[in-house]
Design a protein around this motif. Structure first.
Motif, PDB file in Angstrom:
ATOM      1  N   THR A   4      -3.477   4.322   4.543  1.00 39.50           N
ATOM      2  CA  THR A   4      -2.034   4.296   4.268  1.00 39.50           C
ATOM      3  C   THR A   4      -1.754   4.741   2.835  1.00 39.50           C
ATOM      4  O   THR A   4      -0.831   5.513   2.581  1.00 39.50           O
ATOM      5  CB  THR A   4      -1.481   2.874   4.480  1.00 39.50           C
ATOM      6  OG1 THR A   4      -1.852   2.445   5.790  1.00 39.50           O
ATOM      7  CG2 THR A   4       0.025   2.859   4.350  1.00 39.50           C
ATOM      8  N   GLU A   5      -2.553   4.251   1.895  1.00 41.27           N
ATOM      9  CA  GLU A   5      -2.362   4.657   0.507  1.00 41.27           C
ATOM     10  C   GLU A   5      -2.513   6.169   0.374  1.00 41.27           C
ATOM     11  O   GLU A   5      -1.735   6.826  -0.319  1.00 41.27           O
ATOM     12  CB  GLU A   5      -3.365   3.932  -0.408  1.00 41.27           C
ATOM     13  CG  GLU A   5      -3.086   2.454  -0.533  1.00 41.27           C
ATOM     14  CD  GLU A   5      -3.985   1.761  -1.564  1.00 41.27           C
ATOM     15  OE1 GLU A   5      -4.776   2.443  -2.227  1.00 41.27           O
ATOM     16  OE2 GLU A   5      -3.870   0.530  -1.694  1.00 41.27           O
ATOM     17  N   ARG A  48       0.815  -1.216   0.000  1.00 43.66           N
ATOM     18  CA  ARG A  48       0.000   0.000   0.000  1.00 43.66           C
ATOM     19  C   ARG A  48       0.849   1.267   0.000  1.00 43.66           C
ATOM     20  O   ARG A  48       0.453   2.289  -0.542  1.00 43.66           O
ATOM     21  CB  ARG A  48      -0.931   0.011   1.216  1.00 43.66           C
ATOM     22  CG  ARG A  48      -2.023  -1.026   1.144  1.00 43.66           C
ATOM     23  CD  ARG A  48      -3.166  -0.675   2.074  1.00 43.66           C
ATOM     24  NE  ARG A  48      -4.155  -1.741   2.160  1.00 43.66           N
ATOM     25  CZ  ARG A  48      -5.098  -1.953   1.236  1.00 43.66           C
ATOM     26  NH1 ARG A  48      -5.159  -1.166   0.180  1.00 43.66           N
ATOM     27  NH2 ARG A  48      -5.958  -2.931   1.376  1.00 43.66           N
ATOM     28  N   ARG A  49       2.044   1.180   0.631  1.00 46.98           N
ATOM     29  CA  ARG A  49       2.906   2.364   0.634  1.00 46.98           C
ATOM     30  C   ARG A  49       3.359   2.687  -0.789  1.00 46.98           C
ATOM     31  O   ARG A  49       3.330   3.837  -1.220  1.00 46.98           O
ATOM     32  CB  ARG A  49       4.121   2.127   1.541  1.00 46.98           C
ATOM     33  CG  ARG A  49       3.754   1.963   3.006  1.00 46.98           C
ATOM     34  CD  ARG A  49       4.955   1.639   3.854  1.00 46.98           C
ATOM     35  NE  ARG A  49       5.628   0.423   3.392  1.00 46.98           N
ATOM     36  CZ  ARG A  49       6.710  -0.105   3.979  1.00 46.98           C
ATOM     37  NH1 ARG A  49       7.222   0.490   5.047  1.00 46.98           N
ATOM     38  NH2 ARG A  49       7.260  -1.187   3.518  1.00 46.98           N
ATOM     39  N   ARG A 106       1.864   1.774  -3.567  1.00 47.22           N
ATOM     40  CA  ARG A 106       0.697   2.164  -4.381  1.00 47.22           C
ATOM     41  C   ARG A 106       0.386   3.644  -4.210  1.00 47.22           C
ATOM     42  O   ARG A 106       0.231   4.387  -5.180  1.00 47.22           O
ATOM     43  CB  ARG A 106      -0.528   1.341  -3.976  1.00 47.22           C
ATOM     44  CG  ARG A 106      -0.439  -0.124  -4.358  1.00 47.22           C
ATOM     45  CD  ARG A 106      -1.539  -0.941  -3.689  1.00 47.22           C
ATOM     46  NE  ARG A 106      -2.883  -0.618  -4.185  1.00 47.22           N
ATOM     47  CZ  ARG A 106      -3.453  -1.224  -5.232  1.00 47.22           C
ATOM     48  NH1 ARG A 106      -2.808  -2.157  -5.880  1.00 47.22           N
ATOM     49  NH2 ARG A 106      -4.663  -0.882  -5.612  1.00 47.22           N
TER      50      ARG A 106
END
Lengths: 131, 235
Positions: free
Chosen positions: B207-208, B182-183, B185
């Protein structure tokens, strides 16, 4: 609110000073952003401070502030129409290539450093295995 | 229409009002559609103001000076982008090196590919310079295009346009590319499509969204520093 705005303007002026003294083409507000970031980190600035409150209020309406610039499009409609193909291809192509480069570089380096993450869940084949 | 009423309609007061009403209409639309990616308040605002000055036959330069009160805040708001950057700095553990390398690589790629694709398809140099900054967040793209000798209003339009495209198709594209952290992305979307893309990622996942904001801020810095350097090679 006014205290926070004063700080933001002060950092913008500071940014303009730095840009002029160093004679670089970085926009003054961007240099100001960098300086404010360093300041906030060093001070361990909290979420309830005046800078954060004023800045957050401004950021909530960021889109409004570039409307005057955007309206300039009426002057350039002919340019957009005459160069529709190079513009569309450059904007979309460059966007996609940029997305691939940033995403794959970050994921690839994580794997090299031994810390890959799979947040979406790997399904029946077991967690933690990056696809 | 009576002449004095027409003068009033062309006054800074009325032009400011049209701009703000257009923006409020855009916010209303955004709320009504549950924050749909295509419903960006900036679009109705630009549409309403552009229509008004066309119908009333107001010069863009006059509109621009009438709305200086609004445009002025772009500078302080750009400075304020340090705040989300500061608040996300703690999420960086174990991701600093991939993040910095990816941002720099992405900034170089965005600038160079935009210029070269446009050139290959027959764009002129002013247009290439205007396209070079489109991955940066709009206020930065405007300022940077100005200093480079491009066309700032077009840079704003390109940046907004790519933000909207990204908000619609970025998550599916990331799935196709098999980017599952997710980081990474969020970072990728923020780096190439700034705030509008970031707000979409925030709706997908916190997080995204946070890393999209971080990607936007760092990418704006990287592009600001790299555009003047790459301009020496490209133009």
């Amino acid at each position: 609110m006014i205290a926070g705005l004063t700080w933001l303007l002060a950092f913008q002026v500071l940014g303009e000073v730095v840009v002029r003294v160093l004679d670089v083409t970085v926009p003054g507000p961007v240099a100001g952003m960098l300086l404010l970031f360093v300041f906030l980190r060093l001070r361990r600035y909290g979420d309830d401070g005046s800078i954060v409150r004023a800045g957050t209020a401004l950021l909530r309406h960021l889109q409004l502030f570039f409307v005057p610039a955007g309206v300039g499009i009426v002057v350039y409609l002919a340019v957009l129409r005459d160069h529709a193909l190079p513009i569309a291809a450059a904007v979309l192509g460059s966007w996609l290539i940029g997305l691939v480069v940033v995403g794959w570089t970050a994921v690839g380096l994580e794997r090299l450093l031994g810390k890959p993450r799979d947040d979406l869940g790997a399904g029946p084949h077991g967690a933690g295995e990056a696809a | 229409m009576r002449d004095d009423l027409l003068d009033l309609a062309r006054s800074p007061l009325a032009l400011l009002l049209v701009t703000l009403v257009g923006y409020q209409a855009g916010r209303w639309l955004q709320a009504r559609t549950g924050g749909h990616a295509l419903a960006q308040p900036v679009l109705p605002a630009i549409g309403a103001a552009a229509l008004a000055i066309t119908v009333l036959d107001v010069d863009y330069a006059d509109y621009r000076s009438a709305t200086e009160l609004i445009a002025f805040w772009l500078g302080p708001a750009t400075v304020a982008l340090a705040i989300p950057l500061h608040r996300q700095a703690d999420r960086l553990k174990g991701f600093v090196v991939p993040l910095l390398v990816a941002i720099v690589a992405g900034a170089v790629t965005s600038i160079v590919t935009a210029v070269l694709i446009a050139r290959a398809l027959g764009a002129d140099e002013v247009l290439e310079k205007t396209l070079a900054t489109k991955a940066a967040t709009t206020p930065v793209a405007i300022a940077l295009t100005q200093s480079l000798g491009g066309i700032p209003p077009l840079a704003a339009v390109f940046a907004i346009g790519i933000g909207i495209v990204s908000a619609v198709i970025a998550p599916a594209t990331l799935n196709l590319l098999r980017i599952r952290d997710r980081r990474a992305r969020g970072l990728a979307v923020g780096a190439v499509s700034h705030g509008i893309g970031a707000s979409r990622m925030l709706r997908e996942d916190e997080t995204e969204g946070a890393f999209a904001g971080l990607g936007m801020g760092l990418s704006a810095l990287a592009i600001s520093l790299l555009v003047p350097l790459l301009a020496l090679v490209l133009f």
